[in-house]
Scaffold this active site. Structure first.
Site, PDB file in Angstrom:
ATOM      1  N   GLU A 166       0.798  -1.221   0.000  1.00  0.00           N
ATOM      2  CA  GLU A 166       0.000   0.000   0.000  1.00  0.00           C
ATOM      3  C   GLU A 166       0.838   1.283   0.000  1.00  0.00           C
ATOM      4  O   GLU A 166       0.801   2.056   0.970  1.00  0.00           O
ATOM      5  CB  GLU A 166      -0.957  -0.016   1.195  1.00  0.00           C
ATOM      6  CG  GLU A 166      -1.912  -1.204   1.178  1.00  0.00           C
ATOM      7  CD  GLU A 166      -2.793  -1.316   2.412  1.00  0.00           C
ATOM      8  OE1 GLU A 166      -2.599  -0.531   3.360  1.00  0.00           O
ATOM      9  OE2 GLU A 166      -3.660  -2.203   2.434  1.00  0.00           O
ATOM     10  N   GLU A 190      -5.815  -7.963  -0.499  1.00  0.00           N
ATOM     11  CA  GLU A 190      -6.454  -7.833   0.812  1.00  0.00           C
ATOM     12  C   GLU A 190      -7.912  -7.460   0.615  1.00  0.00           C
ATOM     13  O   GLU A 190      -8.244  -6.583  -0.185  1.00  0.00           O
ATOM     14  CB  GLU A 190      -5.794  -6.758   1.679  1.00  0.00           C
ATOM     15  CG  GLU A 190      -4.510  -7.156   2.346  1.00  0.00           C
ATOM     16  CD  GLU A 190      -4.015  -6.093   3.340  1.00  0.00           C
ATOM     17  OE1 GLU A 190      -4.846  -5.258   3.798  1.00  0.00           O
ATOM     18  OE2 GLU A 190      -2.819  -6.082   3.636  1.00  0.00           O
TER      19      GLU A 190
END
Length: 375
Positions: free
Chosen positions: A185, A309
């Site tokens: 991320e 995710e």
């Protein structure tokens, strides 16, 4: 590193035509193969097992159950893959894991503990994706350097790159380790910049090739960045999740020197009530179009798309409202398009999403039980 493994037939993995593929190989050529004619679509039904990115330096919830119990749980519920979040600091310092909460891993150094977990998963026939989740243990970094200005000239000796070389040398020979998820991320990055500063597309291309020089058989997993103007337009004015925004790949793609190694991996959740699409009168029927626009259509560019995710709470709690409607919609979307995924999270100590292992999570497991998984 070698372990006792349920993977008795040599194979190669690849990413092309929008999907993951697995190919049986003659034993003599397994070590050098980087791509071969595909024979079977590889469908991953995975779960993340967090903790090694944290200050305890071991997979979590070993204070409640043994590591073997979690592996048996994965097998029992037909999971065929685990994503292991790591930290560059943990890999490079290789300190002893926490004296509390690490169960049978207590007293082991970081990489030895990782060896143990990877080995247990190999014995159960479970694939592994290693993920560089952070630079420093216990921190969620938005960039892959500490300075806040990631310069192109400093890439080669940065802690993330050096840690990946360490991991590639150690685990390239582990048959079940098939993926390098380059960095978690990078929400403070841009997709492309003229100067190259904080340019995730450029860095991911460079780092992916650097890893492949050490381990050419691995798949290179690239997540998205945070919100930008293109993301806001695609969602009708809502921010992207950290790691979800891969739209730059359409015009300025990540490129690797070896063919069929790239996997695009968005992250997304359903617990943000500020997102406009969550309040659409057609919710959740509007979501497939949102997902197609943001990242589903990237499969048409060649690389596989794999959700790295997703997850959430099933019932309301003090932190978040229930996301079961959103989760069921995404689970159906992933099945309908044969998209692989890693659910967050196996262990039950994530207050934002909850876990999978505890008995109260039976409805989540029922939802995921419909997902196909290549054995």
């Amino acid at each position: 590193m070698q372990q006792d493994s349920a993977f008795i037939l040599p194979f190669a993995v690849s990413s092309h035509d929008g999907d993951l593929w697995i190919t049986p190989l003659p034993a003599a050529s397994a070590a050098s193969a980087t791509h071969s004619t595909e024979t079977l679509r590889l469908q991953l039904k995975g779960a993340s097992w967090s903790g090694m990115e944290s200050k305890t330096r071991c997979v979590h919830s070993l204070w409640e159950h043994k590591a073997r119990d979690y592996v048996a749980f994965l097998v029992r519920h037909d999971f065929n893959a685990v994503r292991l979040p790591l930290s560059a600091e943990g890999v490079l310092d290789n300190d002893t894991v926490s004296s509390w909460g690490c169960g049978e891993l207590k007293g082991q150094r970081y990489l030895d503990a990782l060896d143990t977990v990877v080995g247990l998963l190999a014995g159960a026939g479970i694939f592994v994706s290693l993920c560089m989740h952070s630079i420093t243990q216990g921190r969620n970094d938005g960039l892959w350097c500490d300075s806040g200005q990631c310069e192109p000239a400093s890439d080669a000796e940065g802690s993330v790159a050096v840690a990946w070389r360490t991991l590639a040398r150690r685990y390239c020979g582990s048959s079940n380790v098939i993926m390098a998820d380059l960095f978690n991320e990078p929400f403070d990055a841009s997709w492309s910049t003229r100067s190259g500063v904080n340019d995730w597309r450029r860095y991911a291309s460079w780092l992916g090739n650097d890893v492949l020089r050490v381990c050419p058989r691995w798949l290179i997993v690239v997540q998205g960045i945070g919100t930008d103007a293109r993301c806001m337009q695609a969602t009708g004015g809502s921010a992207c999740w950290w790691g979800e925004n891969l739209l730059g790949q359409l015009d300025d793609p990540v490129t690797l020197n070896l063919p069929h190694r790239l996997v695009l991996s968005p992250h997304l959740y359903g617990h943000d009530e500020t997102k406009r699409y969550m309040h659409h009168p057609q919710f959740p029927r509007n979501m497939p179009n949102i997902w197609d626009t943001l990242w589903g259509r990237l499969r048409q560019t060649g690389p596989a798309v794999m959700v790295g995710e997703w997850g959430g709470t099933w019932n309301d709690n003090e932190y978040h409202t229930s996301t079961l409607v959103w989760q069921r919609a995404l689970a159906a979307y992933l099945r309908s398009r044969s998209i692989s995924y890693f659910y967050w999270v196996l262990n039950d100590n994530s207050f934002k999403t909850g876990g999978l292992y505890a008995a109260e999570n039976a409805p989540k497991l029922e939802m995921l039980s419909k997902s196909p998984a290549t054995t």
